[in-house]
Design an enzyme around this catalytic site. Structure first.
Site, PDB file in Angstrom:
ATOM      1  N   GLY A  62       0.835  -1.190   0.000  1.00 40.76           N
ATOM      2  CA  GLY A  62       0.000   0.000   0.000  1.00 40.76           C
ATOM      3  C   GLY A  62       0.873   1.244   0.000  1.00 40.76           C
ATOM      4  N   ASP A  82      -3.104  -6.429  -7.227  1.00 37.60           N
ATOM      5  CA  ASP A  82      -3.973  -6.695  -6.082  1.00 37.60           C
ATOM      6  C   ASP A  82      -3.170  -7.294  -4.933  1.00 37.60           C
ATOM      7  OD1 ASP A  82      -5.974  -7.335  -4.314  1.00 37.60           O
ATOM      8  OD2 ASP A  82      -6.964  -8.797  -5.620  1.00 37.60           O
ATOM      9  N   VAL A 133      -2.917  -0.829   3.885  1.00 36.41           N
ATOM     10  CA  VAL A 133      -3.895  -1.059   2.824  1.00 36.41           C
ATOM     11  C   VAL A 133      -5.266  -0.569   3.280  1.00 36.41           C
ATOM     12  CG1 VAL A 133      -5.066  -2.783   1.409  1.00 36.41           C
ATOM     13  CG2 VAL A 133      -2.633  -3.040   1.925  1.00 36.41           C
ATOM     14  N   TYR A 147     -16.394   5.839  13.683  1.00 31.97           N
ATOM     15  CA  TYR A 147     -15.082   5.267  13.364  1.00 31.97           C
ATOM     16  C   TYR A 147     -14.698   4.172  14.362  1.00 31.97           C
ATOM     17  CZ  TYR A 147     -10.475   4.791  11.418  1.00 31.97           C
ATOM     18  OH  TYR A 147      -9.362   4.257  10.825  1.00 31.97           O
TER      19      TYR A 147
END
Length: 404
Positions: free
Chosen positions: A52, A115, A144, A243
């Site tokens: 990421g 991916d 990620v 959150y």
């Protein structure tokens, strides 16, 4: 190579194109903003994998790792190439700029596009570690944020959602109209239902991080003392309902549980360790999608001004801790805390006072709106100082190819 003048076109916080020169300048500015170590890293440097690597804290982890620790290795992201009609995604251009910085620094960093959830990517990374980097990996930073994940074992597809748990949540949020004028609205988000929590945990929890470690360990590629960190966020009580106490929070709790499991396993097998790193607030493509976060971040900047710590400085501190250049600053639950500057009682009280007063007519005096608006635009390479946006720019930038 196609050249054209790019004009920012957006729907809310989502922009349809990105600016190659602006994205490059963003990366160069981050590199300059990263503090240099007292002594420049020597030798080949440790072998690291950043999963990421093209945006937000993952990009900061890559750049800070290069500058503070002299890493070499592999960076993985998932970006779209340019076409005749559209530019590439901003992460594509940022990756090209990062590759140039790594090359100029004399570091062998290979950039893979695909991916990260797939076993095919894990195999590709493992093969590279074996044949190019001596068969041993020293660090893995996992960053990620994705809306969907397919389980490689079962083929089941999971989708994450942003929902509170137990009851609907009503919160203030910040939006900008078509003319760029700010508006504070109240929005209500329905609670999670069915398997929403399980789906979100399957995407954003620790399953894929653990799979990466298992895959690399199965190939015998973890060096003695191997260290891994997954990047996370806790945030303010003002945003907790949507959150930390919501579906994403359940995923973050799973990530932290995974860290404890991995830490025990790595300590026994390679004398290694696993941690989560709790970072502070920042304007990212992921965070702007969460109700209330845009308003909170703008208010936080209004309180702190230049004392708000950007991701590149936070990740410089993380690399110092991972490499032993600085002590590992963990809380009682074993999490590395890079967010203490944000969560002091004084700062949170000041933000809460502004939150209570926030309305469309008052927001300009409470939040740093110019900064926030420009930060969103910079995610796509716009509003970057020093870039001539009236000049045509080449959009067909190639993906970086490693040296032989």
């Amino acid at each position: 190579m196609t050249e054209r003048v790019l004009i920012p076109r957006n729907r809310g916080f989502l922009f349809l194109d990105s600016h190659p020169a602006g994205c490059r300048r963003v990366v160069e500015d981050m590199w300059q903003a990263c503090p240099a170590p007292a002594e420049a890293p020597g030798g080949d440097g440790p072998v690291a994998l950043v999963v990421g690597s093209s945006a937000g804290y993952g990009l900061a982890a890559t750049l800070a790792g290069l500058k503070r620790a002299g890493i070499r290795g592999i960076a993985v992201s998932f970006e779209k190439a340019p076409t005749e009609r559209r530019t590439a995604t901003a992460g594509w251009y940022r990756t090209a700029a990062t590759a140039d910085i790594a090359r100029a620094a004399g570091r062998d960093l290979v950039f893979l596009n695909g991916d990260a959830f797939s076993d095919a990517m894990k195999d590709q990374v493992a093969d590279l570690v074996e044949r190019r980097f001596g068969g041993r990996l020293d660090y893995l930073v996992y960053s990620v944020a994705a809306p969907r994940r397919t389980d490689p074992d079962t083929g089941a597809a999971y989708a994450s959602v942003l929902k509170p748990i137990g009851a609907a949540n009503r919160t203030k949020t910040l939006v900008f109209d078509d003319q760029g004028a700010p508006e504070v609205r109240e929005v209500e988000t329905a609670p999670a239902e069915g398997d929403d929590v399980e789906q979100t945990v399957a995407v954003m929890g620790g399953a894929d991080w653990e799979r990466w470690i298992g895959h690399l360990a199965g190939r015998g590629l973890l060096a003695e003392g191997f260290t891994t960190a997954a990047l996370s966020y806790i945030g303010s009580p003002l945003t907790a309902a949507i959150y930390r106490q919501g579906t994403i929070g359940a995923a973050k709790a799973h990530l932290e549980d995974t860290a404890r499991t991995l830490d025990e396993r790595l300590a026994k097998t390679v004398g290694g360790r696993a941690v989560t790193s709790v970072n502070g607030a920042a304007v990212t493509q992921s965070s702007t999608a969460i109700p209330g976060i845009a308003l909170y971040t703008g208010l936080l900047r209004g309180v702190l001004g230049e004392e708000l710590v950007p991701p590149i400085r936070q990740l410089a501190a993380l690399w110092d801790q991972l490499t032993g250049a600085a002590p590992l600053a963990q809380d009682d639950e074993g999490r590395v805390r890079l967010d203490t500057w944000e969560l002091t009682e004084e700062v949170q009280a000041a933000v809460a006072e502004r939150w209570e007063a926030a309305a469309t007519g008052t927001i300009a005096g409470l939040a740093d709106l110019d900064w926030f608006r420009d930060e969103v635009r910079r995610l796509y390479g716009f509003s970057v100082p020093g870039v001539d946006y009236a000049a045509p720019v080449a959009t067909g930038v190639p993906w970086p190819v490693p040296a032989p």
